[in-house]
Write a protein that holds these residues in place. Structure first.
Motif, PDB file in Angstrom:
ATOM      1  N   ALA A   6       6.060  -9.062  -9.894  1.00 15.89           N
ATOM      2  CA  ALA A   6       5.663  -8.986  -8.484  1.00 15.89           C
ATOM      3  C   ALA A   6       6.282 -10.169  -7.762  1.00 15.89           C
ATOM      4  O   ALA A   6       5.966 -11.312  -8.056  1.00 15.89           O
ATOM      5  CB  ALA A   6       4.153  -9.021  -8.341  1.00 15.89           C
ATOM      6  N   LEU A   7       7.184  -9.892  -6.880  1.00 18.39           N
ATOM      7  CA  LEU A   7       7.744 -10.934  -6.027  1.00 18.39           C
ATOM      8  C   LEU A   7       6.891 -10.924  -4.782  1.00 18.39           C
ATOM      9  O   LEU A   7       6.766  -9.900  -4.130  1.00 18.39           O
ATOM     10  CB  LEU A   7       9.190 -10.621  -5.662  1.00 18.39           C
ATOM     11  N   VAL A   8       6.301 -12.044  -4.441  1.00 21.24           N
ATOM     12  CA  VAL A   8       5.335 -12.007  -3.361  1.00 21.24           C
ATOM     13  C   VAL A   8       5.593 -13.023  -2.248  1.00 21.24           C
ATOM     14  O   VAL A   8       4.713 -13.757  -1.869  1.00 21.24           O
ATOM     15  CB  VAL A   8       3.901 -12.158  -3.910  1.00 21.24           C
ATOM     16  N   PRO A   9       6.803 -13.076  -1.724  1.00 21.50           N
ATOM     17  CA  PRO A   9       6.928 -13.888  -0.520  1.00 21.50           C
ATOM     18  C   PRO A   9       6.322 -13.132   0.650  1.00 21.50           C
ATOM     19  O   PRO A   9       6.441 -11.918   0.726  1.00 21.50           O
ATOM     20  CB  PRO A   9       8.436 -14.053  -0.347  1.00 21.50           C
ATOM     21  N   ILE A  10       5.656 -13.842   1.499  1.00 20.32           N
ATOM     22  CA  ILE A  10       5.094 -13.224   2.699  1.00 20.32           C
ATOM     23  C   ILE A  10       5.931 -13.756   3.844  1.00 20.32           C
ATOM     24  O   ILE A  10       5.797 -14.904   4.225  1.00 20.32           O
ATOM     25  CB  ILE A  10       3.617 -13.589   2.860  1.00 20.32           C
ATOM     26  N   LEU A  11       6.788 -12.923   4.351  1.00 21.52           N
ATOM     27  CA  LEU A  11       7.780 -13.361   5.320  1.00 21.52           C
ATOM     28  C   LEU A  11       7.535 -12.740   6.687  1.00 21.52           C
ATOM     29  O   LEU A  11       6.711 -11.862   6.842  1.00 21.52           O
ATOM     30  CB  LEU A  11       9.171 -12.967   4.828  1.00 21.52           C
ATOM     31  N   ALA A  12       8.296 -13.187   7.633  1.00 23.47           N
ATOM     32  CA  ALA A  12       8.328 -12.619   8.976  1.00 23.47           C
ATOM     33  C   ALA A  12       6.994 -12.740   9.698  1.00 23.47           C
ATOM     34  O   ALA A  12       6.556 -11.819  10.344  1.00 23.47           O
ATOM     35  CB  ALA A  12       8.774 -11.167   8.939  1.00 23.47           C
ATOM     36  N   ASP A 117       8.376  -2.447  -0.812  1.00 23.30           N
ATOM     37  CA  ASP A 117       9.337  -1.389  -0.492  1.00 23.30           C
ATOM     38  C   ASP A 117       8.922  -0.050  -1.093  1.00 23.30           C
ATOM     39  O   ASP A 117       9.261   1.007  -0.575  1.00 23.30           O
ATOM     40  CB  ASP A 117      10.730  -1.764  -0.996  1.00 23.30           C
ATOM     41  N   SER A 118       8.177  -0.092  -2.196  1.00 21.68           N
ATOM     42  CA  SER A 118       7.756   1.134  -2.869  1.00 21.68           C
ATOM     43  C   SER A 118       6.469   1.717  -2.261  1.00 21.68           C
ATOM     44  O   SER A 118       5.966   2.729  -2.724  1.00 21.68           O
ATOM     45  CB  SER A 118       7.539   0.878  -4.357  1.00 21.68           C
ATOM     46  N   GLY A 119       5.916   1.052  -1.235  1.00 16.90           N
ATOM     47  CA  GLY A 119       4.714   1.542  -0.580  1.00 16.90           C
ATOM     48  C   GLY A 119       3.411   1.018  -1.166  1.00 16.90           C
ATOM     49  O   GLY A 119       2.338   1.384  -0.709  1.00 16.90           O
ATOM     50  N   ARG A 120       3.499   0.168  -2.166  1.00 14.40           N
ATOM     51  CA  ARG A 120       2.288  -0.416  -2.736  1.00 14.40           C
ATOM     52  C   ARG A 120       1.773  -1.492  -1.799  1.00 14.40           C
ATOM     53  O   ARG A 120       2.498  -2.019  -0.966  1.00 14.40           O
ATOM     54  CB  ARG A 120       2.571  -0.989  -4.109  1.00 14.40           C
ATOM     55  N   ARG A 150      -5.035 -16.658   0.324  1.00 10.69           N
ATOM     56  CA  ARG A 150      -5.078 -16.064  -1.011  1.00 10.69           C
ATOM     57  C   ARG A 150      -4.477 -14.666  -0.979  1.00 10.69           C
ATOM     58  O   ARG A 150      -4.880 -13.827  -0.174  1.00 10.69           O
ATOM     59  CB  ARG A 150      -6.515 -15.979  -1.508  1.00 10.69           C
ATOM     60  N   LEU A 151      -3.541 -14.411  -1.873  1.00 10.17           N
ATOM     61  CA  LEU A 151      -2.937 -13.092  -2.030  1.00 10.17           C
ATOM     62  C   LEU A 151      -3.576 -12.421  -3.226  1.00 10.17           C
ATOM     63  O   LEU A 151      -3.559 -12.967  -4.328  1.00 10.17           O
ATOM     64  CB  LEU A 151      -1.436 -13.214  -2.251  1.00 10.17           C
ATOM     65  N   GLN A 152      -4.142 -11.243  -3.025  1.00 13.47           N
ATOM     66  CA  GLN A 152      -4.766 -10.474  -4.098  1.00 13.47           C
ATOM     67  C   GLN A 152      -3.810  -9.353  -4.494  1.00 13.47           C
ATOM     68  O   GLN A 152      -3.413  -8.549  -3.642  1.00 13.47           O
ATOM     69  CB  GLN A 152      -6.096  -9.894  -3.630  1.00 13.47           C
ATOM     70  N   VAL A 153      -3.451  -9.326  -5.789  1.00 13.36           N
ATOM     71  CA  VAL A 153      -2.522  -8.321  -6.293  1.00 13.36           C
ATOM     72  C   VAL A 153      -3.221  -7.523  -7.381  1.00 13.36           C
ATOM     73  O   VAL A 153      -3.764  -8.097  -8.326  1.00 13.36           O
ATOM     74  CB  VAL A 153      -1.243  -8.983  -6.865  1.00 13.36           C
ATOM     75  N   ALA A 154      -3.217  -6.190  -7.260  1.00 13.16           N
ATOM     76  CA  ALA A 154      -3.818  -5.321  -8.266  1.00 13.16           C
ATOM     77  C   ALA A 154      -2.898  -5.241  -9.486  1.00 13.16           C
ATOM     78  O   ALA A 154      -1.685  -5.446  -9.374  1.00 13.16           O
ATOM     79  CB  ALA A 154      -4.050  -3.933  -7.682  1.00 13.16           C
ATOM     80  N   GLY A 155      -3.470  -4.939 -10.637  1.00 26.30           N
ATOM     81  CA  GLY A 155      -2.688  -4.809 -11.861  1.00 26.30           C
ATOM     82  C   GLY A 155      -1.628  -3.736 -11.723  1.00 26.30           C
ATOM     83  O   GLY A 155      -1.821  -2.722 -11.059  1.00 26.30           O
ATOM     84  N   LEU A 156      -0.499  -3.979 -12.329  1.00 25.55           N
ATOM     85  CA  LEU A 156       0.632  -3.051 -12.376  1.00 25.55           C
ATOM     86  C   LEU A 156       1.287  -2.800 -11.020  1.00 25.55           C
ATOM     87  O   LEU A 156       2.089  -1.885 -10.903  1.00 25.55           O
ATOM     88  CB  LEU A 156       0.216  -1.723 -13.026  1.00 25.55           C
ATOM     89  N   ASP A 157       0.961  -3.559 -10.022  1.00 26.20           N
ATOM     90  CA  ASP A 157       1.653  -3.445  -8.734  1.00 26.20           C
ATOM     91  C   ASP A 157       2.806  -4.438  -8.727  1.00 26.20           C
ATOM     92  O   ASP A 157       2.600  -5.641  -8.829  1.00 26.20           O
ATOM     93  CB  ASP A 157       0.713  -3.763  -7.558  1.00 26.20           C
ATOM     94  N   ASP A 158       4.005  -3.906  -8.617  1.00 27.32           N
ATOM     95  CA  ASP A 158       5.155  -4.790  -8.557  1.00 27.32           C
ATOM     96  C   ASP A 158       5.880  -4.559  -7.253  1.00 27.32           C
ATOM     97  O   ASP A 158       5.669  -3.570  -6.575  1.00 27.32           O
ATOM     98  CB  ASP A 158       6.089  -4.573  -9.747  1.00 27.32           C
ATOM     99  N   GLY A 159       6.689  -5.509  -6.879  1.00 22.32           N
ATOM    100  CA  GLY A 159       7.462  -5.356  -5.662  1.00 22.32           C
ATOM    101  C   GLY A 159       7.568  -6.650  -4.892  1.00 22.32           C
ATOM    102  O   GLY A 159       7.049  -7.682  -5.296  1.00 22.32           O
TER     103      GLY A 159
END
Length: 172
Positions: A6-12, A117-120, A150-159
């Motif tokens: 999971a690449l998680v930059p929060i941009l823009a 990008d995958s809609g997750r 805080r960024l919350q990421v669910a399991g198996l979510d990549d992007g």
């Protein structure tokens, strides 16, 4: 065992338009009365995002987890089934210009949803700043502050998750 990336930059991040009070709409404003002179009448607020909030890169396990960025130090903390893959984690930096010495109010949303990008989806919560309880613009009419969350990421979510966090600043 394989871990999704999971690449998680929060941009823009974008600043919402700076708010100012309507002097002619104020209670007790009479037709033909001279408008009240004050910071809202003289100098509009200008809000600029200097640095965008970036959570860095992590691998996410099946249970998911949370990435937290401290606004003061910029330090990144991982909780749950997340593993650090490096990258730069950055707290956001906002610059405000307006009437010297004026009191301002800064509002950040309680929750911001991000998309890959995958809609997750992933969610940013707990947005905080390093501002004192009653912030004021300095003698030069400037105020600079940092924010994190805080960024919350669910399991198996990549992007690569991206989104916008509106930053609203208004005169008090």
């Amino acid at each position: 065992m394989r871990w999704p990336l999971a690449l998680v930059p929060i941009l823009a991040f974008a600043a919402a338009p700076a708010a100012a009070q309507c002097l002619l709409c104020a209670p007790g404003a009479a037709a033909g009365a001279a408008p009240r002179i004050g910071p809202t009448a003289e100098t509009p607020l200008r809000v600029e995002i200097e640095t965008q909030l970036d959570m860095g890169r992590v691998a996410v396990g099946a249970a998911g987890g949370e990435v937290e960025i401290d606004p003061v130090s910029g330090a990144r903390r991982l909780r749950g089934a997340l593993f650090d893959l490096g990258g730069f984690a950055l707290s956001g930096v906002v610059s405000v210009r307006g009437e010297p010495g004026a009191a301002v109010r800064v509002v950040l949303p309680a929750v911001v949803d991000l998309e890959s990008d995958s809609g997750r989806a992933a969610r940013v919560t707990g947005l905080v700043t390093d501002l004192p309880p009653a912030p004021r613009l300095g003698p030069d009419g400037r105020l600079r502050f940092r924010f994190g969350g805080r960024l919350q990421v669910a399991g198996l979510d990549d992007g690569d998750y991206r989104g916008r966090i509106p930053v609203t600043v208004e005169y008090q």
